[in-house]
Design a protein around this motif. Sequence first.
Motif, PDB file in Angstrom:
ATOM      1  N   TYR A   8       0.864  -1.183   0.000  1.00 29.92           N
ATOM      2  CA  TYR A   8       0.000   0.000   0.000  1.00 29.92           C
ATOM      3  C   TYR A   8       0.901   1.234   0.000  1.00 29.92           C
ATOM      4  CZ  TYR A   8      -3.219   3.542   1.850  1.00 29.92           C
ATOM      5  OH  TYR A   8      -3.960   4.671   2.044  1.00 29.92           O
ATOM      6  N   VAL A   9       0.632   2.165  -0.931  1.00 26.96           N
ATOM      7  CA  VAL A   9       1.404   3.403  -1.023  1.00 26.96           C
ATOM      8  C   VAL A   9       0.426   4.565  -0.956  1.00 26.96           C
ATOM      9  CG1 VAL A   9       2.878   4.815  -2.501  1.00 26.96           C
ATOM     10  CG2 VAL A   9       3.170   2.324  -2.466  1.00 26.96           C
ATOM     11  N   ARG A  10       0.674   5.516  -0.071  1.00 26.57           N
ATOM     12  CA  ARG A  10      -0.146   6.730  -0.036  1.00 26.57           C
ATOM     13  C   ARG A  10       0.663   7.848  -0.677  1.00 26.57           C
ATOM     14  NH1 ARG A  10      -4.144   9.024   4.407  1.00 26.57           N
ATOM     15  NH2 ARG A  10      -5.183   7.236   3.547  1.00 26.57           N
ATOM     16  N   ALA A  11       0.168   8.345  -1.808  1.00 29.17           N
ATOM     17  CA  ALA A  11       0.852   9.423  -2.521  1.00 29.17           C
ATOM     18  C   ALA A  11       0.314  10.774  -2.044  1.00 29.17           C
ATOM     19  CB  ALA A  11       0.633   9.275  -4.020  1.00 29.17           C
ATOM     20  N   PHE A  12       1.214  11.740  -1.917  1.00 32.24           N
ATOM     21  CA  PHE A  12       0.831  13.086  -1.506  1.00 32.24           C
ATOM     22  C   PHE A  12       1.040  14.106  -2.614  1.00 32.24           C
ATOM     23  CE2 PHE A  12       1.542  10.818   2.430  1.00 32.24           C
ATOM     24  CZ  PHE A  12       0.439  11.184   3.181  1.00 32.24           C
ATOM     25  N   THR A  13       1.701  13.689  -3.698  1.00 29.03           N
ATOM     26  CA  THR A  13       1.912  14.569  -4.848  1.00 29.03           C
ATOM     27  C   THR A  13       1.624  13.786  -6.119  1.00 29.03           C
ATOM     28  OG1 THR A  13       4.242  13.996  -5.184  1.00 29.03           O
ATOM     29  CG2 THR A  13       3.773  15.798  -3.620  1.00 29.03           C
ATOM     30  N   LEU A  14       1.412  14.517  -7.211  1.00 27.40           N
ATOM     31  CA  LEU A  14       1.224  13.850  -8.500  1.00 27.40           C
ATOM     32  C   LEU A  14       2.470  13.062  -8.882  1.00 27.40           C
ATOM     33  CD1 LEU A  14      -0.658  16.473 -10.705  1.00 27.40           C
ATOM     34  CD2 LEU A  14      -1.519  14.280  -9.875  1.00 27.40           C
ATOM     35  N   GLU A  15       3.628  13.601  -8.561  1.00 26.24           N
ATOM     36  CA  GLU A  15       4.874  12.922  -8.894  1.00 26.24           C
ATOM     37  C   GLU A  15       4.988  11.590  -8.163  1.00 26.24           C
ATOM     38  OE1 GLU A  15       4.724  16.186  -7.891  1.00 26.24           O
ATOM     39  OE2 GLU A  15       5.012  17.077  -9.862  1.00 26.24           O
ATOM     40  N   GLU A  16       4.649  11.579  -6.875  1.00 26.69           N
ATOM     41  CA  GLU A  16       4.674  10.328  -6.114  1.00 26.69           C
ATOM     42  C   GLU A  16       3.689   9.320  -6.688  1.00 26.69           C
ATOM     43  OE1 GLU A  16       5.785  12.195  -1.727  1.00 26.69           O
ATOM     44  OE2 GLU A  16       3.790  11.380  -2.067  1.00 26.69           O
ATOM     45  N   GLU A  51      -4.953  11.958  -1.150  1.00 27.92           N
ATOM     46  CA  GLU A  51      -4.327  13.136  -0.545  1.00 27.92           C
ATOM     47  C   GLU A  51      -3.615  14.021  -1.565  1.00 27.92           C
ATOM     48  OE1 GLU A  51      -4.741  14.029   2.606  1.00 27.92           O
ATOM     49  OE2 GLU A  51      -5.966  12.254   2.956  1.00 27.92           O
ATOM     50  N   VAL A  52      -3.694  13.701  -2.841  1.00 26.23           N
ATOM     51  CA  VAL A  52      -3.040  14.504  -3.874  1.00 26.23           C
ATOM     52  C   VAL A  52      -3.922  15.727  -4.151  1.00 26.23           C
ATOM     53  CG1 VAL A  52      -2.204  14.558  -6.250  1.00 26.23           C
ATOM     54  CG2 VAL A  52      -1.928  12.473  -4.876  1.00 26.23           C
ATOM     55  N   PRO A  53      -3.453  16.941  -3.838  1.00 23.69           N
ATOM     56  CA  PRO A  53      -4.290  18.137  -3.954  1.00 23.69           C
ATOM     57  C   PRO A  53      -4.893  18.346  -5.342  1.00 23.69           C
ATOM     58  CG  PRO A  53      -2.281  18.662  -2.774  1.00 23.69           C
ATOM     59  CD  PRO A  53      -2.124  17.268  -3.303  1.00 23.69           C
ATOM     60  N   GLU A  54      -4.120  18.098  -6.383  1.00 22.63           N
ATOM     61  CA  GLU A  54      -4.614  18.337  -7.747  1.00 22.63           C
ATOM     62  C   GLU A  54      -5.787  17.428  -8.106  1.00 22.63           C
ATOM     63  OE1 GLU A  54      -0.215  19.351  -7.727  1.00 22.63           O
ATOM     64  OE2 GLU A  54      -1.472  17.782  -6.863  1.00 22.63           O
TER      65      GLU A  54
END
Length: 86
Positions: A8-16, A51-54
């Motif tokens: 499981y990976v939680r991304a916080f940015t589009l790049e992640e 959690e990715v704002p975009e």
Amino acid sequence: MHTNPQAYVRAFTLEEAARALENASAFPLCGGALALGTLDIPYEVIVDVQEVPELNKIIKTPEGVSIGGAVKLQTIVDFPDVPVAF
């Protein structure tokens, strides 16, 4: 035969998110209830992009509205520029 996801990976940015989803056996999770323990899905990695704002934006455009993939249903309902029929 499928196996349940092993990571499981939680991304916080589009790049992640993009980096994690380069893995062909990764699946993006954009919301909702997902009982991973009871599903038989062909993915090894779940990438949580909530959690990715975009991906959590609704933007009014000349054509209507643009709704991000992780926007909650209630946010859509509450947004004043979303057409009633939507």
